[in-house]
Design an enzyme around this catalytic site. Structure first.
Site, PDB file in Angstrom:
ATOM      1  N   LYS A  13      59.991 167.644  65.627  1.00  0.00           N
ATOM      2  CA  LYS A  13      59.902 167.437  67.158  1.00  0.00           C
ATOM      3  C   LYS A  13      58.968 168.190  67.409  1.00  0.00           C
ATOM      4  CE  LYS A  13      64.017 169.435  67.753  1.00  0.00           C
ATOM      5  NZ  LYS A  13      64.463 169.904  66.228  1.00  0.00           N
ATOM      6  N   ARG A  88      71.169 169.324  73.822  1.00  0.00           N
ATOM      7  CA  ARG A  88      71.455 169.866  72.461  1.00  0.00           C
ATOM      8  C   ARG A  88      73.141 169.682  72.212  1.00  0.00           C
ATOM      9  NH1 ARG A  88      67.310 172.664  70.549  1.00  0.00           N
ATOM     10  NH2 ARG A  88      67.722 174.043  68.623  1.00  0.00           N
ATOM     11  N   ARG A 127      57.364 177.547  57.543  1.00  0.00           N
ATOM     12  CA  ARG A 127      56.757 177.074  58.719  1.00  0.00           C
ATOM     13  C   ARG A 127      55.858 178.304  59.326  1.00  0.00           C
ATOM     14  NH1 ARG A 127      60.030 174.757  63.731  1.00  0.00           N
ATOM     15  NH2 ARG A 127      61.535 176.474  63.014  1.00  0.00           N
ATOM     16  N   ARG A 162      58.753 182.617  62.615  1.00  0.00           N
ATOM     17  CA  ARG A 162      60.024 182.683  63.353  1.00  0.00           C
ATOM     18  C   ARG A 162      61.357 183.400  63.024  1.00  0.00           C
ATOM     19  NH1 ARG A 162      61.140 176.914  66.086  1.00  0.00           N
ATOM     20  NH2 ARG A 162      63.178 177.722  65.869  1.00  0.00           N
ATOM     21  N   ARG A 173      71.945 176.862  62.183  1.00  0.00           N
ATOM     22  CA  ARG A 173      71.424 176.077  62.833  1.00  0.00           C
ATOM     23  C   ARG A 173      71.629 174.514  62.635  1.00  0.00           C
ATOM     24  NH1 ARG A 173      65.639 178.118  62.288  1.00  0.00           N
ATOM     25  NH2 ARG A 173      65.005 176.268  63.474  1.00  0.00           N
TER      26      ARG A 173
HETATM   27  P1  AP5 Z   1      58.567 171.584  63.825  1.00  0.00           P
HETATM   28  O1  AP5 Z   1      57.636 170.556  64.299  1.00  0.00           O
HETATM   29  O2  AP5 Z   1      58.423 173.031  64.159  1.00  0.00           O
HETATM   30  O3  AP5 Z   1      60.024 171.137  63.667  1.00  0.00           O
HETATM   31  P2  AP5 Z   1      61.192 171.339  64.908  1.00  0.00           P
HETATM   32  O4  AP5 Z   1      62.048 169.830  64.843  1.00  0.00           O
HETATM   33  O5  AP5 Z   1      60.529 171.387  66.293  1.00  0.00           O
HETATM   34  O6  AP5 Z   1      62.212 172.257  64.554  1.00  0.00           O
HETATM   35  P3  AP5 Z   1      62.761 173.673  65.287  1.00  0.00           P
HETATM   36  O7  AP5 Z   1      63.074 174.666  64.288  1.00  0.00           O
HETATM   37  O8  AP5 Z   1      61.692 173.933  66.250  1.00  0.00           O
HETATM   38  O9  AP5 Z   1      64.044 172.883  65.787  1.00  0.00           O
HETATM   39  P4  AP5 Z   1      64.940 173.699  66.353  1.00  0.00           P
HETATM   40  O10 AP5 Z   1      65.829 172.693  67.135  1.00  0.00           O
HETATM   41  O11 AP5 Z   1      65.806 174.270  65.403  1.00  0.00           O
HETATM   42  O12 AP5 Z   1      64.434 174.968  67.298  1.00  0.00           O
HETATM   43  P5  AP5 Z   1      64.421 175.305  68.781  1.00  0.00           P
HETATM   44  O13 AP5 Z   1      63.096 175.988  68.993  1.00  0.00           O
HETATM   45  O14 AP5 Z   1      64.678 173.917  69.717  1.00  0.00           O
HETATM   46  O15 AP5 Z   1      58.227 171.480  62.012  1.00  0.00           O
HETATM   47  C1  AP5 Z   1      58.901 172.280  61.147  1.00  0.00           C
HETATM   48  C2  AP5 Z   1      58.157 172.700  60.009  1.00  0.00           C
HETATM   49  O16 AP5 Z   1      57.904 171.451  59.254  1.00  0.00           O
HETATM   50  C3  AP5 Z   1      56.553 173.177  60.657  1.00  0.00           C
HETATM   51  O17 AP5 Z   1      56.230 174.109  59.458  1.00  0.00           O
HETATM   52  C4  AP5 Z   1      55.780 171.846  60.234  1.00  0.00           C
HETATM   53  O18 AP5 Z   1      54.320 172.181  60.185  1.00  0.00           O
HETATM   54  C5  AP5 Z   1      56.367 171.090  59.182  1.00  0.00           C
HETATM   55  N1  AP5 Z   1      56.423 169.520  59.264  1.00  0.00           N
HETATM   56  C6  AP5 Z   1      56.523 168.934  60.502  1.00  0.00           C
HETATM   57  N2  AP5 Z   1      56.611 167.628  60.211  1.00  0.00           N
HETATM   58  C7  AP5 Z   1      56.409 167.361  58.706  1.00  0.00           C
HETATM   59  C8  AP5 Z   1      55.986 166.366  57.959  1.00  0.00           C
HETATM   60  N3  AP5 Z   1      56.038 165.190  58.251  1.00  0.00           N
HETATM   61  N4  AP5 Z   1      55.860 166.682  56.671  1.00  0.00           N
HETATM   62  C9  AP5 Z   1      55.808 168.032  56.226  1.00  0.00           C
HETATM   63  N5  AP5 Z   1      55.987 169.188  57.068  1.00  0.00           N
HETATM   64  C10 AP5 Z   1      56.284 168.614  58.262  1.00  0.00           C
HETATM   65  O19 AP5 Z   1      65.556 176.290  69.248  1.00  0.00           O
HETATM   66  C11 AP5 Z   1      65.695 177.416  68.598  1.00  0.00           C
HETATM   67  C12 AP5 Z   1      66.542 178.173  69.242  1.00  0.00           C
HETATM   68  O20 AP5 Z   1      66.753 178.177  70.685  1.00  0.00           O
HETATM   69  C13 AP5 Z   1      68.153 177.323  68.909  1.00  0.00           C
HETATM   70  O21 AP5 Z   1      68.642 177.816  67.587  1.00  0.00           O
HETATM   71  C14 AP5 Z   1      69.128 177.882  70.139  1.00  0.00           C
HETATM   72  O22 AP5 Z   1      69.414 179.254  69.958  1.00  0.00           O
HETATM   73  C15 AP5 Z   1      68.085 177.976  71.285  1.00  0.00           C
HETATM   74  N6  AP5 Z   1      67.808 176.798  71.986  1.00  0.00           N
HETATM   75  C16 AP5 Z   1      66.673 176.062  71.931  1.00  0.00           C
HETATM   76  N7  AP5 Z   1      66.881 174.845  72.952  1.00  0.00           N
HETATM   77  C17 AP5 Z   1      68.344 175.038  73.407  1.00  0.00           C
HETATM   78  C18 AP5 Z   1      69.196 174.376  74.062  1.00  0.00           C
HETATM   79  N8  AP5 Z   1      68.869 173.069  74.757  1.00  0.00           N
HETATM   80  N9  AP5 Z   1      70.882 174.744  74.469  1.00  0.00           N
HETATM   81  C19 AP5 Z   1      70.932 175.947  73.765  1.00  0.00           C
HETATM   82  N10 AP5 Z   1      70.303 176.611  72.943  1.00  0.00           N
HETATM   83  C20 AP5 Z   1      68.904 176.450  72.771  1.00  0.00           C
HETATM   84 MG    MG Z   2      60.605 172.879  67.627  1.00  0.00          MG
END
Ligand code: AP5
Ligand code: MG
Length: 215
Positions: A13, A88, A127, A162, A173
């Site tokens: 994402k 979410r 990552r 991270r 997660r």
């Molecule tokens: P990346 O693009 O970073 O993936 P992502 O989908 O953004 O994954 P996240 O881990 O950021 O998602 P998340 O939903 O767990 O975390 P968030 O920050 O929202 O890609 C991942 C890796 O893969 C990278 O190394 C990239 O280079 C690689 N990659 C990408 N595409 C690729 C491809 N095609 N091929 C190969 N490699 C590839 O949330 C974190 C925490 O915050 C949550 O756990 C929660 O505690 C809190 N939080 C956030 N939002 C909320 C909410 N709305 N409500 C409640 N709590 C929340």
């Molecule tokens: Mg992300």
């Protein structure tokens, strides 16, 4: 363009959102990035959110919804936005619909980036992210490493791993995603705005598919 990006942790994402910003000139609103910045700055919000994030659980809706409302009210969101990591769960999705309806800016697309769970673990443990707030470029030691170890190719800033990208937290997660976030696929299908893209393969090819979907 008013878009929600859906997808499991590690689906890409954030990676795709960064490319959409450049193409469409609209901001990315990543609740995860906002929360991580608050943790790094040791603000009250950061202190409140940290334990939930470290455990792989969701930060309470009241906290996250407040953040998003505030961010959406800023001038740069008038032309559109890319919501990444929000909503979410169903309660967040319903609140978002209400907020956007009240300002006459309904969502146009909810785009799910689909990746099998066995691929996600490697993506997340590998990552690395640029520490610069203005850059935030993502790398992966297995799939797309930076040219110089630990340093951002784009801006030369140090990369970091991270806190929640540890194997046991990743598993939690993914469980939280299945239980609370995946039901949003149905939610947006019923609203008639769900689109899906296969999130495995070359990052630029996935981006091209997304652009065709958004056209
Ligand atoms: P990346 O693009 O970073 O993936 P992502 O989908 O953004 O994954 P996240 O881990 O950021 O998602 P998340 O939903 O767990 O975390 P968030 O920050 O929202 O890609 C991942 C890796 O893969 C990278 O190394 C990239 O280079 C690689 N990659 C990408 N595409 C690729 C491809 N095609 N091929 C190969 N490699 C590839 O949330 C974190 C925490 O915050 C949550 O756990 C929660 O505690 C809190 N939080 C956030 N939002 C909320 C909410 N709305 N409500 C409640 N709590 C929340
Ligand atoms: Mg992300």
């Amino acid at each position: 363009m008013k878009i929600v990006l859906l997808g499991a942790p590690g689906a890409g994402k954030g990676t795709q959102a960064k490319k959409l910003i450049d193409k469409y000139g609209i901001p990315q609103i990543s609740t995860g990035d906002i929360l991580r910045q608050a943790v790094a700055d040791q603000t009250q919000l950061g202190k409140e959110a940290k334990s939930y994030m470290d455990s792989g659980g969701l930060v309470p809706d009241s906290v996250v919804i407040g953040l998003v409302k505030e961010r959406l009210s800023q001038a740069d969101c008038k032309k559109g936005f890319i919501l990444d990591g929000f909503p979410r769960n169903t309660a967040q999705a319903e609140t978002l619909d209400g907020v956007l309806a009240s300002v006459g800016m309904p969502l146009e697309v909810a785009l799910s980036v689909d990746v099998d769970f066995d691929v996600l673990l490697k993506r997340l443990t590998g990552r690395r992210t640029c520490k610069s707030k203005d850059c935030g470029q993502m790398y992966n030691v297995y799939f797309s490493a930076s040219k110089k170890d630990g340093v951002c190719d784009k801006c030369g800033t140090e990369l970091y791993q991270r806190d929640d990208d540890k194997e046991e937290t990743i598993k939690k997660r993914l469980d939280v995603y299945k239980a609370q976030t995946e039901p949003l696929i149905d939610y947006y299908t019923k609203k008639g705005i769900l689109k899906r893209v296969e999130g495995v393969g070359d990052i630029n090819e996935i981006f091209n598919k997304i652009c065709s979907i958004l056209k």
